[in-house]
Scaffold this active site. Structure first.
Site, mmCIF file in Angstrom:
data_model
loop_
_atom_site.group_PDB
_atom_site.id
_atom_site.type_symbol
_atom_site.label_atom_id
_atom_site.label_comp_id
_atom_site.label_asym_id
_atom_site.label_seq_id
_atom_site.Cartn_x
_atom_site.Cartn_y
_atom_site.Cartn_z
ATOM 1 N N ARG A 155 0.955 -1.222 0.070
ATOM 2 C CA ARG A 155 0.062 0.047 -0.037
ATOM 3 C C ARG A 155 0.895 1.163 -0.040
ATOM 4 O O ARG A 155 0.568 2.322 0.604
ATOM 5 C CB ARG A 155 -0.957 0.102 1.259
ATOM 6 C CG ARG A 155 -2.044 -0.923 1.434
ATOM 7 C CD ARG A 155 -2.927 -1.191 0.183
ATOM 8 N NE ARG A 155 -4.039 -1.959 0.326
ATOM 9 C CZ ARG A 155 -4.022 -3.162 0.076
ATOM 10 N NH1 ARG A 155 -2.981 -3.743 -0.769
ATOM 11 N NH2 ARG A 155 -5.204 -4.022 0.225
ATOM 12 N N SER A 227 -10.829 -1.917 2.928
ATOM 13 C CA SER A 227 -10.161 -1.939 4.084
ATOM 14 C C SER A 227 -9.822 -0.689 4.467
ATOM 15 O O SER A 227 -9.347 0.385 3.913
ATOM 16 C CB SER A 227 -8.664 -2.523 3.596
ATOM 17 O OG SER A 227 -8.786 -3.944 2.941
ATOM 18 N N GLU A 325 -5.487 2.836 6.597
ATOM 19 C CA GLU A 325 -5.139 2.463 5.224
ATOM 20 C C GLU A 325 -5.692 3.670 4.263
ATOM 21 O O GLU A 325 -5.155 4.300 3.311
ATOM 22 C CB GLU A 325 -5.459 1.365 4.548
ATOM 23 C CG GLU A 325 -4.984 1.206 3.270
ATOM 24 C CD GLU A 325 -5.857 0.039 2.225
ATOM 25 O OE1 GLU A 325 -5.895 -0.974 2.727
ATOM 26 O OE2 GLU A 325 -6.118 0.316 1.138
HETATM 27 N N1 EPU Z 1 -10.144 -12.255 9.311
HETATM 28 C C1 EPU Z 1 -10.793 -12.281 10.682
HETATM 29 N N2 EPU Z 1 -11.932 -11.795 10.774
HETATM 30 C C2 EPU Z 1 -12.374 -10.490 9.808
HETATM 31 C C3 EPU Z 1 -11.672 -10.457 8.728
HETATM 32 C C4 EPU Z 1 -10.450 -11.210 8.476
HETATM 33 O O1 EPU Z 1 -10.696 -13.502 11.285
HETATM 34 O O2 EPU Z 1 -13.291 -9.749 10.174
HETATM 35 C C5 EPU Z 1 -8.994 -13.175 9.158
HETATM 36 C C6 EPU Z 1 -9.271 -14.094 7.986
HETATM 37 O O3 EPU Z 1 -10.127 -14.981 8.549
HETATM 38 C C7 EPU Z 1 -8.144 -14.452 7.227
HETATM 39 C C8 EPU Z 1 -7.136 -13.248 7.782
HETATM 40 O O4 EPU Z 1 -7.925 -12.522 8.638
HETATM 41 O O5 EPU Z 1 -7.449 -15.395 8.088
HETATM 42 C C9 EPU Z 1 -7.168 -12.636 6.219
HETATM 43 O O6 EPU Z 1 -8.433 -12.054 5.957
HETATM 44 P P1 EPU Z 1 -8.695 -11.751 4.331
HETATM 45 O O7 EPU Z 1 -8.321 -12.630 3.200
HETATM 46 O O8 EPU Z 1 -10.162 -11.508 4.294
HETATM 47 O O9 EPU Z 1 -7.686 -10.577 3.992
HETATM 48 P P2 EPU Z 1 -7.269 -9.091 4.912
HETATM 49 O O10 EPU Z 1 -5.861 -9.418 5.248
HETATM 50 O O11 EPU Z 1 -8.477 -8.876 5.793
HETATM 51 C C10 EPU Z 1 -6.329 -7.926 2.672
HETATM 52 C C11 EPU Z 1 -6.547 -6.722 1.881
HETATM 53 C C12 EPU Z 1 -7.667 -6.296 1.136
HETATM 54 C C13 EPU Z 1 -7.812 -7.742 0.225
HETATM 55 C C14 EPU Z 1 -7.636 -9.114 0.841
HETATM 56 C C15 EPU Z 1 -7.479 -10.031 -0.027
HETATM 57 C C16 EPU Z 1 -5.368 -4.943 3.408
HETATM 58 C C17 EPU Z 1 -5.507 -3.787 4.373
HETATM 59 N N3 EPU Z 1 -6.562 -5.664 2.940
HETATM 60 O O12 EPU Z 1 -7.305 -7.966 3.577
HETATM 61 O O13 EPU Z 1 -7.812 -5.416 0.536
HETATM 62 O O14 EPU Z 1 -9.002 -7.668 -0.619
HETATM 63 O O15 EPU Z 1 -6.432 -8.867 1.671
HETATM 64 O O16 EPU Z 1 -6.253 -10.241 -0.344
HETATM 65 O O17 EPU Z 1 -4.217 -5.483 3.076
HETATM 66 C C18 EPU Z 1 -8.552 -3.115 0.303
HETATM 67 O O18 EPU Z 1 -7.527 -2.506 0.420
HETATM 68 O O19 EPU Z 1 -9.323 -2.058 0.130
HETATM 69 C C19 EPU Z 1 -8.692 -4.436 0.541
HETATM 70 C C20 EPU Z 1 -10.181 -4.810 0.530
#
Ligand code: EPU
Length: 330
Positions: A155, A227, A325
């Site tokens: 990011r 996010s 972010e």
């Molecule tokens: N998780 C939870 N609870 C939640 C959300 C997530 O336990 O409410 C856990 C999930 O179970 C998983 C881990 O956290 O084990 C990661 O979750 P997820 O795959 O949904 O990805 P994220 O790290 O929460 C990031 C990006 C997203 C992107 C997703 C998929 C950032 C800040 N966000 O989210 O980006 O879509 O990965 O690659 O890095 C954005 O930037 O607007 C965005 C949506």
């Protein structure tokens, strides 16, 4: 005063809006804003206006996707900064070109994508981009930045660092391939195609549509900036003391420490689905702050309350400082 378009749907206004359709019009706009307060806004997909903006908003309407293909099967696509990111992705998928399909359905425009290095589902902007062109705010000259000059990271780009407030992006070029292979590094994607041979571009896009809208609110229904927080990278000691308390905590080894999903931390603090007034924490992905009052003139007040409450709660319970972010403008 004019309305500022933003996916959070907060009814913020700016003093004046200026749009430009090509480099020359941008230069004209820049000559008019000299000495005045102004900012560049793309699709307004990663920004929270906490109140009205007492300045001029510049917005790119530079459109167009121009492709050239060489004999080795590489296609270069030059795309205007005002193109909607996902329309560009959809077009490349339609034309059978691999390289940006994992970034399907991300809201916003091409210029904003280049600034913040949008990333999701195992890929990010900088993996497919070849160069970015921008016009100097100072003297109107056009400069082409090779991707290696822009310090891309999670990011992050130098448009948020040493080039901040110095350039306005006009177009970006991407390297795509007709004979590409599916990138299934994002676990849920790999799981979806575990039994499929010859995964096609259209299959990936269709699967991501399900994954994304299963977790995130559709901008036309509920306001958000995707996010809201970055996933924090913590030192070994912080990680180990948390892992002792929460052995099931998801985590990823990265350069400089351990990355912990902010959504998981927020959920563990009991805030998933939290509501305050017309704002809240999304109940299917706790990393997303939401606004249920689309267009609400003062909707940002509740959103601000919610995100601050989240930061404070996570700080107290987890001893981790979450960092937005989304860009916050006040
Ligand atoms: N998780 C939870 N609870 C939640 C959300 C997530 O336990 O409410 C856990 C999930 O179970 C998983 C881990 O956290 O084990 C990661 O979750 P997820 O795959 O949904 O990805 P994220 O790290 O929460 C990031 C990006 C997203 C992107 C997703 C998929 C950032 C800040 N966000 O989210 O980006 O879509 O990965 O690659 O890095 C954005 O930037 O607007 C965005 C949506």
């Amino acid at each position: 005063m004019e309305k500022i378009d933003n996916t959070f749907g907060v009814g913020a206004m700016c003093r004046e809006k200026m749009e430009f359709r090509n480099d020359e019009e941008l230069r004209e706009c820049l000559s008019k804003v000299v000495g005045k307060k102004f900012m560049v806004v793309g699709g307004g997909a990663n920004i929270l206006f906490v109140g009205d903006y007492d300045g001029i908003v510049l917005h790119s309407k530079i459109k167009g996707i121009e492709t050239t293909e060489d004999k080795e099967g590489t296609t270069l696509a030059v795309v205007g900064s005002g193109e909607t990111w996902d329309e560009f992705v959809a077009e490349m998928v339609k034309r059978g070109l691999w390289g940006v399909e994992n970034l399907s359905y991300i809201p916003g425009e091409v210029g904003g994508a280049a600034v913040q290095n949008i990333g999701a589902y195992g890929d990010e902007f900088s993996n497919a981009a070849e160069w970015v062109e921008a016009i100097s705010i100072n003297d109107g000259t056009l400069r082409r930045f090779d991707i290696s000059e822009l310090g891309y990271g999670y990011r992050w780009s130098e448009f948020k660092g040493k080039f901040k407030d110095k350039y306005v992006i006009v177009r970006a070029c991407f390297r795509l391939r007709r004979d590409g292979k599916p990138n299934l590094t994002y676990k849920p994607l790999a799981e979806a195609f575990a039994d499929t041979e010859n995964v096609r571009l259209t299959d990936i896009r269709a699967e991501l549509e399900k994954i994304r809208w299963g977790k995130l609110p559709r901008p036309e229904e509920v306001g958000s900036a995707g996010s809201f927080f970055k996933n924090p990278v913590v030192g070994r000691e912080v990680y180990e003391s948390l892992a002792e308390r929460y052995p099931d905590m998801p985590h990823f080894e990265v350069e400089g420490g351990v990355k912990i999903p902010a959504g998981w931390l927020i959920e563990r603090c009991g805030l998933k689905g939290y509501r305050h007034g017309t704002a809240g924490v999304w109940d299917r992905q706790a990393l997303v702050m939401v606004n249920y009052d689309l267009g609400g003139r003062r909707a940002y007040e509740d959103v601000e309350y919610v995100y601050r409450h989240v930061i404070e709660t996570v700080r107290e319970e987890m001893k981790i400082e979450l960092e937005p972010e989304a860009i916050i403008i006040r």
